[in-house]
Design a protein around this motif. Structure first.
Motif, PDB file in Angstrom:
ATOM      1  N   PRO A  58       9.467   6.687   5.278  1.00 21.12           N
ATOM      2  CA  PRO A  58      10.339   7.850   5.519  1.00 21.12           C
ATOM      3  C   PRO A  58      11.465   7.984   4.484  1.00 21.12           C
ATOM      4  CG  PRO A  58      10.090   6.551   7.530  1.00 21.12           C
ATOM      5  CD  PRO A  58       9.448   5.776   6.420  1.00 21.12           C
ATOM      6  N   TRP A  59      11.824   6.882   3.832  1.00 18.91           N
ATOM      7  CA  TRP A  59      12.897   6.902   2.828  1.00 18.91           C
ATOM      8  C   TRP A  59      12.366   6.816   1.404  1.00 18.91           C
ATOM      9  CZ3 TRP A  59      12.894   3.917   7.254  1.00 18.91           C
ATOM     10  CH2 TRP A  59      13.739   4.383   8.275  1.00 18.91           C
ATOM     11  N   GLU A  60      11.043   6.814   1.248  1.00 15.47           N
ATOM     12  CA  GLU A  60      10.390   6.723  -0.068  1.00 15.47           C
ATOM     13  C   GLU A  60      10.958   5.568  -0.888  1.00 15.47           C
ATOM     14  OE1 GLU A  60      10.894  10.682  -1.677  1.00 15.47           O
ATOM     15  OE2 GLU A  60       9.203  11.429  -0.514  1.00 15.47           O
ATOM     16  N   ILE A  61      11.059   4.414  -0.252  1.00 16.40           N
ATOM     17  CA  ILE A  61      11.686   3.239  -0.872  1.00 16.40           C
ATOM     18  C   ILE A  61      10.832   2.612  -1.982  1.00 16.40           C
ATOM     19  CG2 ILE A  61      12.444   0.853  -0.426  1.00 16.40           C
ATOM     20  CD1 ILE A  61      14.530   2.925   0.474  1.00 16.40           C
ATOM     21  N   PRO A  62       9.553   2.317  -1.771  1.00 17.09           N
ATOM     22  CA  PRO A  62       8.816   1.708  -2.891  1.00 17.09           C
ATOM     23  C   PRO A  62       8.783   2.656  -4.092  1.00 17.09           C
ATOM     24  CG  PRO A  62       7.602   1.434  -0.844  1.00 17.09           C
ATOM     25  CD  PRO A  62       8.720   2.405  -0.569  1.00 17.09           C
ATOM     26  N   VAL A  63       9.010   2.094  -5.268  1.00 16.42           N
ATOM     27  CA  VAL A  63       8.975   2.855  -6.515  1.00 16.42           C
ATOM     28  C   VAL A  63       7.928   2.232  -7.431  1.00 16.42           C
ATOM     29  CG1 VAL A  63      11.361   3.677  -6.374  1.00 16.42           C
ATOM     30  CG2 VAL A  63      10.872   1.508  -7.508  1.00 16.42           C
ATOM     31  N   GLN A  64       7.568   2.973  -8.449  1.00 12.67           N
ATOM     32  CA  GLN A  64       6.550   2.473  -9.370  1.00 12.67           C
ATOM     33  C   GLN A  64       7.214   1.781 -10.553  1.00 12.67           C
ATOM     34  OE1 GLN A  64       3.720   5.372 -10.955  1.00 12.67           O
ATOM     35  NE2 GLN A  64       2.118   3.971 -10.295  1.00 12.67           N
ATOM     36  N   ASN A  65       6.764   0.573 -10.832  1.00 11.93           N
ATOM     37  CA  ASN A  65       7.237  -0.168 -11.998  1.00 11.93           C
ATOM     38  C   ASN A  65       6.616   0.498 -13.225  1.00 11.93           C
ATOM     39  OD1 ASN A  65       7.417  -1.997 -14.185  1.00 11.93           O
ATOM     40  ND2 ASN A  65       7.420  -3.750 -12.810  1.00 11.93           N
ATOM     41  N   PRO A  66       7.424   1.051 -14.131  1.00 10.91           N
ATOM     42  CA  PRO A  66       6.874   1.769 -15.278  1.00 10.91           C
ATOM     43  C   PRO A  66       6.086   0.873 -16.237  1.00 10.91           C
ATOM     44  CG  PRO A  66       9.261   1.637 -15.450  1.00 10.91           C
ATOM     45  CD  PRO A  66       8.883   1.080 -14.114  1.00 10.91           C
ATOM     46  N   ASP A  67       6.326  -0.433 -16.208  1.00  7.74           N
ATOM     47  CA  ASP A  67       5.593  -1.342 -17.088  1.00  7.74           C
ATOM     48  C   ASP A  67       4.218  -1.708 -16.548  1.00  7.74           C
ATOM     49  OD1 ASP A  67       7.687  -1.327 -18.864  1.00  7.74           O
ATOM     50  OD2 ASP A  67       8.311  -3.404 -18.475  1.00  7.74           O
ATOM     51  N   THR A  68       4.122  -1.901 -15.219  1.00  7.78           N
ATOM     52  CA  THR A  68       2.856  -2.358 -14.632  1.00  7.78           C
ATOM     53  C   THR A  68       2.094  -1.262 -13.905  1.00  7.78           C
ATOM     54  OG1 THR A  68       3.872  -2.981 -12.524  1.00  7.78           O
ATOM     55  CG2 THR A  68       3.840  -4.663 -14.280  1.00  7.78           C
TER      56      THR A  68
ATOM     57  N   CYS B 178      -1.342   2.674  -6.106  1.00 10.67           N
ATOM     58  CA  CYS B 178      -1.715   3.974  -5.532  1.00 10.67           C
ATOM     59  C   CYS B 178      -0.519   4.701  -4.920  1.00 10.67           C
ATOM     60  CB  CYS B 178      -2.826   3.810  -4.505  1.00 10.67           C
ATOM     61  SG  CYS B 178      -2.306   3.000  -2.978  1.00 10.67           S
ATOM     62  N   MET B 179       0.534   3.956  -4.594  1.00 10.87           N
ATOM     63  CA  MET B 179       1.786   4.462  -4.036  1.00 10.87           C
ATOM     64  C   MET B 179       1.636   5.090  -2.643  1.00 10.87           C
ATOM     65  SD  MET B 179       3.517   3.196  -6.419  1.00 10.87           S
ATOM     66  CE  MET B 179       5.148   3.613  -5.838  1.00 10.87           C
ATOM     67  N   ALA B 180       0.595   4.710  -1.912  1.00 11.70           N
ATOM     68  CA  ALA B 180       0.455   5.157  -0.521  1.00 11.70           C
ATOM     69  C   ALA B 180       1.643   4.666   0.307  1.00 11.70           C
ATOM     70  CB  ALA B 180      -0.852   4.639   0.078  1.00 11.70           C
ATOM     71  N   CYS B 181       2.180   3.531  -0.063  1.00  9.71           N
ATOM     72  CA  CYS B 181       3.346   2.968   0.647  1.00  9.71           C
ATOM     73  C   CYS B 181       4.546   3.897   0.539  1.00  9.71           C
ATOM     74  CB  CYS B 181       3.678   1.581   0.104  1.00  9.71           C
ATOM     75  SG  CYS B 181       3.866   1.490  -1.689  1.00  9.71           S
ATOM     76  N   THR B 182       4.752   4.479  -0.620  1.00 10.82           N
ATOM     77  CA  THR B 182       5.875   5.391  -0.812  1.00 10.82           C
ATOM     78  C   THR B 182       5.700   6.644   0.028  1.00 10.82           C
ATOM     79  OG1 THR B 182       6.171   4.593  -3.059  1.00 10.82           O
ATOM     80  CG2 THR B 182       7.211   6.695  -2.538  1.00 10.82           C
ATOM     81  N   SER B 183       4.486   7.150   0.064  1.00 14.73           N
ATOM     82  CA  SER B 183       4.206   8.344   0.873  1.00 14.73           C
ATOM     83  C   SER B 183       4.434   8.092   2.355  1.00 14.73           C
ATOM     84  CB  SER B 183       2.760   8.802   0.656  1.00 14.73           C
ATOM     85  OG  SER B 183       2.560   9.151  -0.689  1.00 14.73           O
ATOM     86  N   ALA B 184       4.148   6.862   2.808  1.00 12.87           N
ATOM     87  CA  ALA B 184       4.292   6.531   4.227  1.00 12.87           C
ATOM     88  C   ALA B 184       5.732   6.208   4.611  1.00 12.87           C
ATOM     89  CB  ALA B 184       3.404   5.342   4.574  1.00 12.87           C
TER      90      ALA B 184
ATOM     91  N   VAL C 182       9.593  -7.219   4.470  1.00 10.80           N
ATOM     92  CA  VAL C 182       8.428  -6.478   3.992  1.00 10.80           C
ATOM     93  C   VAL C 182       8.392  -6.642   2.474  1.00 10.80           C
ATOM     94  CG1 VAL C 182       7.339  -4.206   3.840  1.00 10.80           C
ATOM     95  CG2 VAL C 182       8.617  -4.838   5.900  1.00 10.80           C
ATOM     96  N   TYR C 183       7.238  -7.035   1.960  1.00  7.56           N
ATOM     97  CA  TYR C 183       7.125  -7.288   0.528  1.00  7.56           C
ATOM     98  C   TYR C 183       5.759  -6.856   0.005  1.00  7.56           C
ATOM     99  CZ  TYR C 183       4.313 -11.418   1.655  1.00  7.56           C
ATOM    100  OH  TYR C 183       3.331 -12.251   2.110  1.00  7.56           O
ATOM    101  N   ILE C 184       5.638  -6.851  -1.309  1.00  7.36           N
ATOM    102  CA  ILE C 184       4.398  -6.425  -1.961  1.00  7.36           C
ATOM    103  C   ILE C 184       3.794  -7.597  -2.720  1.00  7.36           C
ATOM    104  CG2 ILE C 184       3.364  -4.849  -3.653  1.00  7.36           C
ATOM    105  CD1 ILE C 184       5.794  -2.964  -3.102  1.00  7.36           C
ATOM    106  N   ASP C 185       2.528  -7.888  -2.445  1.00  7.48           N
ATOM    107  CA  ASP C 185       1.781  -8.888  -3.215  1.00  7.48           C
ATOM    108  C   ASP C 185       1.320  -8.199  -4.501  1.00  7.48           C
ATOM    109  OD1 ASP C 185      -0.207 -10.504  -4.364  1.00  7.48           O
ATOM    110  OD2 ASP C 185      -0.943 -11.188  -2.417  1.00  7.48           O
ATOM    111  N   GLN C 186       1.974  -8.512  -5.605  1.00  8.70           N
ATOM    112  CA  GLN C 186       1.696  -7.842  -6.873  1.00  8.70           C
ATOM    113  C   GLN C 186       0.278  -8.077  -7.375  1.00  8.70           C
ATOM    114  OE1 GLN C 186       3.867  -5.660  -8.760  1.00  8.70           O
ATOM    115  NE2 GLN C 186       4.676  -5.645  -6.684  1.00  8.70           N
TER     116      GLN C 186
ATOM    117  N   LYS D 145       2.513  -0.671 -10.882  1.00  9.93           N
ATOM    118  CA  LYS D 145       2.405  -1.130  -9.495  1.00  9.93           C
ATOM    119  C   LYS D 145       3.675  -0.807  -8.717  1.00  9.93           C
ATOM    120  CE  LYS D 145      -0.798  -4.797 -10.630  1.00  9.93           C
ATOM    121  NZ  LYS D 145      -1.197  -6.164 -10.320  1.00  9.93           N
ATOM    122  N   ALA D 146       3.548  -0.804  -7.405  1.00  3.84           N
ATOM    123  CA  ALA D 146       4.686  -0.541  -6.531  1.00  3.84           C
ATOM    124  C   ALA D 146       5.606  -1.756  -6.491  1.00  3.84           C
ATOM    125  CB  ALA D 146       4.208  -0.203  -5.126  1.00  3.84           C
ATOM    126  N   VAL D 147       6.907  -1.486  -6.438  1.00  9.64           N
ATOM    127  CA  VAL D 147       7.906  -2.535  -6.265  1.00  9.64           C
ATOM    128  C   VAL D 147       8.947  -2.046  -5.256  1.00  9.64           C
ATOM    129  CG1 VAL D 147       7.662  -3.650  -8.523  1.00  9.64           C
ATOM    130  CG2 VAL D 147       9.208  -1.719  -8.282  1.00  9.64           C
TER     131      VAL D 147
END
Length: 150
Positions: free
Chosen positions: A102-112, A94-100, A84-88, A114-116
């Protein structure tokens, strides 16, 4: 279908956090949230011997990931090998991926903004190399494991 995962041998791990550093260096990510984490429980005595438990947490690359269908821009994707990966280019942060997740794995890149998340260094895997965290683990505590799923 092949499925990959990273396994931690907690008896070999010394919690040096080198895996986290090499992950960030490989992905050219800034200081901030990690795509994987090494955690230690507080020291306690078990049978009179000091003990701690070390855990490694990263994306589980779920067979049916909840993060993929909630992405409004189709930036969250899953390859045929289960990664599973993110097309930057498509991610709007929007971080909907993090909300969905269960382990809140995607985090927000503070520079961009965007989710990583861990993508198992799929560029390295495609080139026949191990993920950066596995390749650079000085105690060889991390291992890339290939599972066969049905």
């Amino acid at each position: 279908m092949k499925k990959y995962m990273i396994h931690l041998n907690s008896r070999r791990c010394i919690a040096c956090h080198g895996c986290e550093v090499h992950c960030k260096a490989n992905k050219n990510l800034p200081v901030g949230p990690f795509l994987c984490t090494v955690s230690c429980t507080p020291l306690k005595k078990v049978g009179g011997i000091p003990k701690t438990e070390i855990t490694f947490s990263a994306c589980r690359h779920c067979e049916d990931p909840l993060c993929v269908p909630v992405c409004p821009t189709d930036a969250m994707l899953q390859r045929r090998d289960g990664i599973v990966y993110i097309d930057q280019e498509k991610c709007i942060g929007c971080m909907a991926c993090t909300s969905a997740c269960p382990w809140e794995i995607p985090v927000q890149n503070p520079d961009t903004g965007k989710a990583v998340k861990c993508d198992l260094c799929m560029d390295r895997l495609d080139a026949g190399l191990k993920p950066a965290c596995v390749a650079k683990c000085t105690t060889h505590a991390l291992k890339l494991v290939t599972l066969q799923s049905t």
